[in-house]
Design an enzyme around this catalytic site. Structure first.
Site, mmCIF file in Angstrom:
data_model
loop_
_atom_site.group_PDB
_atom_site.id
_atom_site.type_symbol
_atom_site.label_atom_id
_atom_site.label_comp_id
_atom_site.label_asym_id
_atom_site.label_seq_id
_atom_site.Cartn_x
_atom_site.Cartn_y
_atom_site.Cartn_z
ATOM 1 N N PRO A 1 17.101 41.669 -34.650
ATOM 2 C CA PRO A 1 18.507 41.405 -34.347
ATOM 3 C C PRO A 1 19.490 42.248 -35.146
ATOM 4 C CG PRO A 1 17.547 39.613 -35.620
ATOM 5 C CD PRO A 1 16.413 40.495 -35.194
ATOM 6 N N ASN A 2 20.576 42.628 -34.479
ATOM 7 C CA ASN A 2 21.688 43.374 -35.059
ATOM 8 C C ASN A 2 21.382 44.846 -35.333
ATOM 9 O OD1 ASN A 2 23.735 41.226 -35.240
ATOM 10 N ND2 ASN A 2 22.284 40.279 -36.665
ATOM 11 N N ARG B 1 28.378 50.541 -37.664
ATOM 12 C CA ARG B 1 28.996 49.647 -38.647
ATOM 13 C C ARG B 1 28.220 49.594 -39.960
ATOM 14 N NH1 ARG B 1 32.788 46.640 -36.453
ATOM 15 N NH2 ARG B 1 32.993 46.854 -34.207
ATOM 16 N N TYR C 1 23.672 50.973 -44.252
ATOM 17 C CA TYR C 1 22.587 51.343 -43.335
ATOM 18 C C TYR C 1 22.627 52.797 -42.875
ATOM 19 C CZ TYR C 1 21.907 46.308 -43.079
ATOM 20 O OH TYR C 1 21.665 44.998 -43.390
ATOM 21 N N ASN D 1 10.612 46.116 -37.565
ATOM 22 C CA ASN D 1 11.671 45.803 -38.526
ATOM 23 C C ASN D 1 12.256 44.480 -38.032
ATOM 24 O OD1 ASN D 1 13.958 45.403 -39.969
ATOM 25 N ND2 ASN D 1 14.780 47.483 -39.710
ATOM 26 N N ALA E 1 16.834 40.082 -39.598
ATOM 27 C CA ALA E 1 17.112 38.701 -40.013
ATOM 28 C C ALA E 1 15.934 37.754 -39.760
ATOM 29 C CB ALA E 1 18.347 38.180 -39.290
ATOM 30 N N HIS F 1 13.097 36.489 -42.352
ATOM 31 C CA HIS F 1 13.247 35.395 -43.315
ATOM 32 C C HIS F 1 13.243 34.013 -42.669
ATOM 33 C CE1 HIS F 1 14.397 38.974 -45.344
ATOM 34 N NE2 HIS F 1 15.464 39.125 -44.598
ATOM 35 N N ASP G 1 3.614 33.918 -36.136
ATOM 36 C CA ASP G 1 2.465 33.453 -35.371
ATOM 37 C C ASP G 1 2.077 34.456 -34.285
ATOM 38 O OD1 ASP G 1 2.392 31.260 -36.965
ATOM 39 O OD2 ASP G 1 3.022 29.817 -35.465
ATOM 40 N N GLU H 1 5.257 46.153 -41.287
ATOM 41 C CA GLU H 1 6.628 45.654 -41.443
ATOM 42 C C GLU H 1 7.464 46.676 -42.210
ATOM 43 O OE1 GLU H 1 6.689 42.116 -43.804
ATOM 44 O OE2 GLU H 1 8.859 41.937 -43.807
ATOM 45 N N HIS I 1 11.614 47.862 -43.485
ATOM 46 C CA HIS I 1 13.025 47.518 -43.686
ATOM 47 C C HIS I 1 13.789 48.752 -44.141
ATOM 48 C CE1 HIS I 1 12.247 43.229 -43.297
ATOM 49 N NE2 HIS I 1 11.168 43.428 -44.021
ATOM 50 N N LEU I 2 14.970 48.933 -43.609
ATOM 51 C CA LEU I 2 15.807 50.067 -44.016
ATOM 52 C C LEU I 2 16.219 49.920 -45.483
ATOM 53 C CD1 LEU I 2 18.076 50.089 -40.845
ATOM 54 C CD2 LEU I 2 16.545 51.951 -41.516
ATOM 55 N N SER I 3 16.723 48.743 -45.820
ATOM 56 C CA SER I 3 17.200 48.527 -47.184
ATOM 57 C C SER I 3 16.095 47.939 -48.052
ATOM 58 C CB SER I 3 18.395 47.568 -47.163
ATOM 59 O OG SER I 3 17.971 46.298 -46.713
ATOM 60 N N ARG J 1 18.789 42.420 -52.574
ATOM 61 C CA ARG J 1 19.808 41.680 -51.842
ATOM 62 C C ARG J 1 19.751 40.167 -52.118
ATOM 63 N NH1 ARG J 1 19.878 43.935 -45.871
ATOM 64 N NH2 ARG J 1 21.958 43.008 -45.974
ATOM 65 N N ARG K 1 16.624 36.798 -48.798
ATOM 66 C CA ARG K 1 16.008 37.977 -48.170
ATOM 67 C C ARG K 1 14.755 38.449 -48.912
ATOM 68 N NH1 ARG K 1 19.940 39.577 -44.188
ATOM 69 N NH2 ARG K 1 22.005 39.228 -45.019
#
Lengths: 149, 149, 149, 149, 149, 149, 149, 149, 149, 149, 149, 149
Positions: E14-15, E22, E27, E78, E81, E84, E91, E102, E104-106, E111, E115
C-alpha cells in the site's frame, strides 16, 4: 443497629498452622490456637459464634467455603499463599452470597511483588492487612457488621 | 467410519459441583447431576460409555487423569479455575496419550483477563467454550471422533 | 426441542481457499469445496440450509456479515488470519444480533503467540478449535442449537 | 569434615509417579521406585538415611515439608509443576530451617517460558537441573554437605 | 551455477503507488514505474523475467501471492504498511513454496517502534532494507539465487 | 555511475571463525576463509578492494571500526552475537561517517526472540539477512553502491 | 479571516454504513445518510462543499485518501475499526499534505483498551471524539479552519 | 559404568579472580587458586584431569570454549556477570559438542532481577547454583558423568 | 576537613578515545587528552594526583578497576556504552571499597530509551551527567570529597 | 433545538498562564488573556456566558470543578500536565453531573509517550486536541450543545 | 572564563523541610537551613548570589520556576518526590530558558524502582545525585558554569 | 493492655468533602461531617481524642502529616485519589514515626486497574478497604491499638 446471634467461620490458609512456632519475628509468637481463642472471645463480645478451620489444601478450603454458605452468616479468610495463586478460592467465594472478609497478618504491600496481587480481593467485601492478630479481630468485627446489615 | 464401543471420562473441575444452585444467571439452572445424565444419554447415542468425576482438588484431578490413560479412550475436561493456574493438570494431560478435549460453559474470552489464558489448551487436542451445557455435549462428540480416528 | 428450518452462513477467512492443496500436514487433504459439501450434508441432517462464502478480503467479509443479519439465522466463521488482526470483523459481528460461532481447524493455542489472541472471540457466542474439519461440523451443530433457542 | 548419620527426605512433586512409564524420551526409562532405590544406595555411601515421598497434591507436599523440619536434617525436592505455581510450597520451605535443595530432571530453561520461573528457588539453598536422575543424586550430595556444615 | 530462465514477481504494498511524487525526502524521486523498469532491466541481465504488481488492498496482495505459486519462481515483496499488521499476508507467503524475499526502501529500524516488527520476516527467506531502490535490486538478485538453488 | 576503486572492510563478529566446521546444518559448510575469498573475488568484479577481519572481542571490533574510518570507504559487518548486546559497537558505527551495512547469514527473525533486536540496525545504513553467504555478497554490492553515491 | 470556497471530503470507515439501524443505544438513531446531509448543510453555512464516502475496505479508504490530495482541501475521517489496526491508512494520511481531522462518534477512551490507541492520531492534525454526530460537525468546522489558514 | 580418563576444563568468568579477598560474606574466604586445587583433587578421585582458566574478557572466554572442543571432554563454566549479558558465550557453547555445565557460587535467584536470567542456561546441559564452592565440585561430578555417557 | 594527598583514577569507556575528532556537535571539540590535562590541573588544585585510562575493552576496564582498589583512593568512571550493558563492570565496582563516581558527558535521559538504564549507577556512590567536560571535573571534586570523608 | 442562556466555565491547567510569552513555536503567540477574550466573544455568539480560571495547583482545580457543579452548566478544561498525572482531577470531574469537555492546544499523540494517556478522558464527555486555540472554541461549542441537550 | 555576578535559585521539593530532624540515617543530620547557609557561602566563593525556596506544593514550585525565569540566571532543583510524578514541574522547567540542574541527596538508583524515573531529567541540563549535601554544592557549581557559558 | 488517652488525626484526601451529596450509590449518603462525628464518638469509647482534616491539596496533606508527628499519636488516612499518584504523601508518611493506617471506603480492588496500586500502602502500618464508613471506624480501632503498643 440491634445485634442478632450470628455464626461466623474463620478460614486459615496454608502454613498458618505453623504460627507461633516459627518465623516469630514476622508473624509473632501467638499460635493459631491462641488466635482462634481470641476470636471466639471477641465473637462473644459482639454477638457472634465463631468456628475456625485451617487447611493446607486448596481444595479443602474451596469445599469449606461452599458448605459455609448454608451454615454461616459470614466468613473471615486469611488465604495466605493461596491469596496470590488460587482462582478456585476466588470462584468459591464469588459463588457464596454471605459476606467474606479477607485478612492478612502482615502488610502484603511491603513484601515481594507477587504478594501485592490478590485473586481474592475483588470478590471479597473488603480487605484488612498489616495488623498482626488484630487483622483477624478487625475482620471479625467487619464481617459481623456486614452480616447484620 | 464405523463406531466401536468407547469409554469416555468427563472431568469437572473446582466449584462445578455448585452448578444449578448458584449464579444461575451465568451458568444456568441445570445441575451437574443433570449434565452428567445428558452426557450419558448423548454417549449412548454415539456409542460411548460415559463416566463422570468432579473434584475441587487439583491433586485429585491429576490422579484421575493419570489413571484414565489405561481405562478410558478419551477425556472431556472442564478444568474451571484450574484452567488458568494449574501446570500440574497440564503436565498430567501432556503425559497421557488418549485424546483430551477442554470445554468451558461460559465464553472465557468475555470475562476477566486472567481467564483468557489456559495452561491446558496447548496440551489438549482442542477447546470448546461458550455454549453452556452444549459445550460438554459438543466436547463429547469431538472426543469420540478423535478416539475413533 | 423441536427443530425449525434454519439458514446458516459459513464464512471462511483468508487463505482458506488453499485448503487441501497445500500444507496438508497441518490442515489435512480435504479441500474447502469438500468441507462445504460436508457442512451442507450435516446441515440437512440437523435441519439447516447451509451457504458458504470465502474471501481473502477483510472488507468483503465485513459486508457479508452485515448482510447476513437479515438473511441468515446464524453464522459459523473461521476468520483465519483476521482472527488476530481485525477489529472491523469484530465490530461487524458485534453489530449483528444472530448468533456467531468462531471455529479454527488447528489448535491456535499450540501455535505462535500472536495466534493466541482473538479479536473475534469476545463478540462470538463461543469458540471451537483444534478438531480439523470437525471444528466446522461442531460449530454448525452449536450455531443451530443457539439459533433455535 | 567428619560425617555424622543424617536423615534426608526426598520429595517428588506431581506426575513424577509416572516416571519410566511415559514420555521416556524426555524423562528416561527409570521408574520413581528405581530412582528412590538409587538415592537410598547413594545415601548409604555418604552416610545418610534416605526417605522418599511423592504426591500430586500441593497441600500434602506442604504438610510433609512442615513435619520434616523435626524429623529430617535436609530435603531434596523436585517440585515439578508446583515449581512454577505454588506460593504455598515456597512458604512452607521458607518456614523450615533445615536445608532444602531444589532439583529438576530436565533443564527447565530449555522448555516453555513459564517453566523458567521458580517460586521455590529463592527460598531453596540451591538449584540443580538438567542432569536427569543425576540431578537427584547431586542434590542428595549437596544437601548432605549443607546439613553437615 | 548455470542460470536458467526464471519468472519473478515483484509485489508492491500500500501507498507505494505514490512513490516519486510525495515525501521525496524519505523515499526519493524515482516513481514506481521507473523502479519497475529498473527491475526489468536488472532482471534481463541476470536471466529473469520480471513482472510487477501494486495494490493498496491486503486481500488483493494475498490473492496475487496465492496465484504466483504456480506461475512464478520467486517473489520480491515490499509489504509496506502491511509488513507490520498483516497475518493474512504472512499466511499466504507461508503457504507458497517458492522463495519470497522481503524488501524495504527505508531502514525500518530507524523509524517508529511499530515498524520494527515484521509479520512477514519469519516466513520470508530473507530481508533487505534501507538501500532505497537498491533494496529491490538486491532483493531481485537474492531471489534469483534462491530460485536457482 | 562510473565506478572508482574503493576499499571495503568486512568485519566478522564472534564465533564466525567456526564457520564451516560446526553446525553446518544452520550455517553451511563454507569456511570463513572461503567466504573471504568469495568476497575478494566479488570485490574485484565490482571495483572494490576487500579486506577481512574476524574477532571474538567486542573491544577489538570497536577499534577496528574506529580505525576503518580513515582507511576504508565502507564496512560490511556481521556482528553475530554482538548484534543483540553491544551498545559499544553501535556507538562506534554511529561515530564513523563511511557507510556501514549489517549482514546476517541466517534469518534472525526465525530464531529466538532476543535475536530479533539489533543494536546495530538503527545506525547501519541497511540490513540484509537470511541469504547465507549471499548476505555478505549482497552487502558488499550494497556498500559499494553507497560508497560511490 | 475571509472564507474561500473549500472542498471537504468526509470519510467513513468500516461498519459505519450500519449507523441508525443497529446498536442505537451506543451510536444513536441517525443514519449515515442523515449525517451526510447534516454535514452538507453545515458545510454550506461555513463555505465548504462537502462530499462523503464510506467503505468497509481498508484499501478503498487508502485509495480515496491518495486521490483526495488533488481534489479536496481537507479530510474529516472517522476511521472506525481501522483506527486501531491500519498502518496503511496512517501512511496514506501521512503522504497527503491537505489537513486531515480524525473524529469518533463515541468516546474511545471509555471503551476497550485496544480502542485507546490510534494509528491515525499522530498523523492527523487533530482528534475529536465523544460527541456523537457533533464530532463530525466539529471536525468539519476544524478542518475548514485549517484549510483556510 | 566404567570410568575412562577424562580431561575437563573449568572456566571462571569476570571478577572471580577476586575470590577470597573481597566480599567474603557473600562468596566465602576461599581463593580461586584454592578452588582450582580442590577441583584438581576431586578430579583425580573421579578419574578426571582438571585444567582451569579465568578471564575478565568475554572474547577470551569465547575463544577458550572454541578451542576446548578438541582438547577437552567437558566444561564446567561459571560465567559470572557474562551469564546475564553474553550471547557470544551462548553461541560459543552452542557450537561445541562436548557437555557444558553451568555453575554459580551464589543462588542467583535470591539476587537482583537481572541475575535471574541466564543466556547460557538453555545451551548448557544443566545448571547448579547456590552451593558455594560445592557448586563447582558438583558441576565437575555432573560433567564427568555426562562425558562418560 | 583537612585535605590529604589523594590518588584518583579516571576511567574512560569505549569510543571515548574519539572525543574531539568526531560528533563534535554532541560531545564538543575537546579531545580526551585535553580532558585528561584539565583533570590533572583540577586535581592539583584540590590536592589529588590524577591518572587516566581509556579502553574499548570491557575486560580491560574490569581489570583496571580491580587493581585500582589497592593503588587509588577513588575512581571517576565514564562507562560510556558499557553503562547500559555491562554487569561485569558493575560487579567489579561492587567489589572495590574505594568510592566510585559515575559521570557522563551528555544527559543520558535525553537520549534513546536504552541509555536511561545504568547497570553501574546502583553500585556507584553517585552519578553526574549532562555537563560535558564539567561532568568529569564535578565528578573529580565529588570523589575527592568522598575519599577524604 | 432552542438555545437557553448557559454559564460555561473554562479551566486552564498548569503553565498555561505562560501562553504567548514562551515556546510560541509550539503554542502560538496568543496569550491566555486573548484566548479568554475569544472564548467570551464566541460564547456570546452561541448564547453562553463564559468565565475562565487558570491554576498551577491540582487542588485548586479540583475545588473549582467541585464548586462549578452548582454554578455552571458545563466545563471546558485543558488539564495540561495534570491530564497525565491527576486522579484527583478525574475524580472531581467524575463527581460532577454537568458535561465536561477536555481540550488540548497541541496534538498530544504526536508528543512524548506519557502524554498519550489521559486520566481525564474516560470521565470527560469528549476530547478535542491539536487545533491550537480552536480546540478551545470547538470545545466551547461542544459543551454548549451538550448542556442544551 | 571571567565570572560575572549571577543570581541562582535553589528549589527544595516536598518533605525536604524535614531534613536533619528525621531519617538522619539516610539524609544526614544537616538541616535545610544549614544547607542553605552552605550554599550561600559557596555561592559567594564562586560569584553567585543564592536564594532558596522550599515547598511541599507542586503548584507553588511550578510558579516559583515560572517567575524565576526573569529574576534568576539559573536554578538548582531537588524535586524530591515530585521528581517521579510531576509533569507540571517538567513543563515549567521546559518553559524557562535559564539553565536548570537537578540534584538529589541520595542515589535514587539504589532505591525503589519508581524512584529510578525522573520526569525532570530530560528537561534539566544535567543531573547530580548520591553525594548528600555535596549534590547541592556540585549542582550550584554546575549551574554557575552553565549560566556563564 | 491498659488504655491511655490518645490523640488521633483523621486525614481525608481529595474529593471526600463531596461525600453524601454525590455518587451516593458508590459512597453512601453519609456526609464527611457525619463520618467525623461518628469517629469522634467511637474515639471516646476507646479512649482517643479524634481530630479531622480534609484537603484537596497534596501539599496541604503533606504538611498536615509532617506536623502531626509531634501532636498526634496516630493517623488514619484515606488518601483517596492521591493513593495512586502521590510519592510526596508516601514520603511524608515514611518520615513520621507515629503509626499510620490507610483506609478506603470502597474496595479499590474492584475498580479500575490504576486504583489497585497504592504508593501509601508500603509505608502505612496496614490497610483497610471496602467497608464504607466502617473502614474508618476499623482504622481508628487499629491505629489506637498500634499507638498503645
Amino acid at each position: 443497629m440491634k445485634k442478632k446471634k450470628l455464626k461466623i467461620l474463620i478460614l486459615h490458609g496454608p502454613n498458618l498452622n505453623l504460627l507461633g512456632g516459627r518465623e516469630t519475628g514476622i508473624y509473632g509468637k501467638t499460635t493459631l490456637k491462641e488466635i482462634d481463642a481470641l476470636l471466639k472471645k471477641k465473637g462473644k463480645e459482639i454477638g457472634a459464634e465463631v468456628s475456625s478451620f485451617q487447611s493446607n489444601s486448596e481444595g479443602a478450603l474451596v469445599e469449606k467455603i461452599q458448605k459455609a454458605a448454608k451454615k454461616f452468616d459470614g466468613i473471615v479468610i486469611n488465604p495466605a499463599a493461596y491469596t496470590h495463586t488460587s482462582v478456585a478460592l476466588r470462584d468459591a467465594i464469588g459463588a457464596v452470597s454471605i459476606p467474606v472478609v479477607e485478612v492478612h497478618l502482615s502488610n502484603i504491600y511491603q513484601r515481594e511483588d507477587f504478594r501485592h496481587h490478590s485473586f481474592v480481593a475483588p470478590v471479597a467485601r473488603g480487605q484488612i492487612c498489616g495488623f498482626g492478630i488484630n487483622s483477624y479481630l478487625l475482620g471479625l468485627t467487619a464481617v459481623v457488621e456486614l452480616a447484620m446489615a
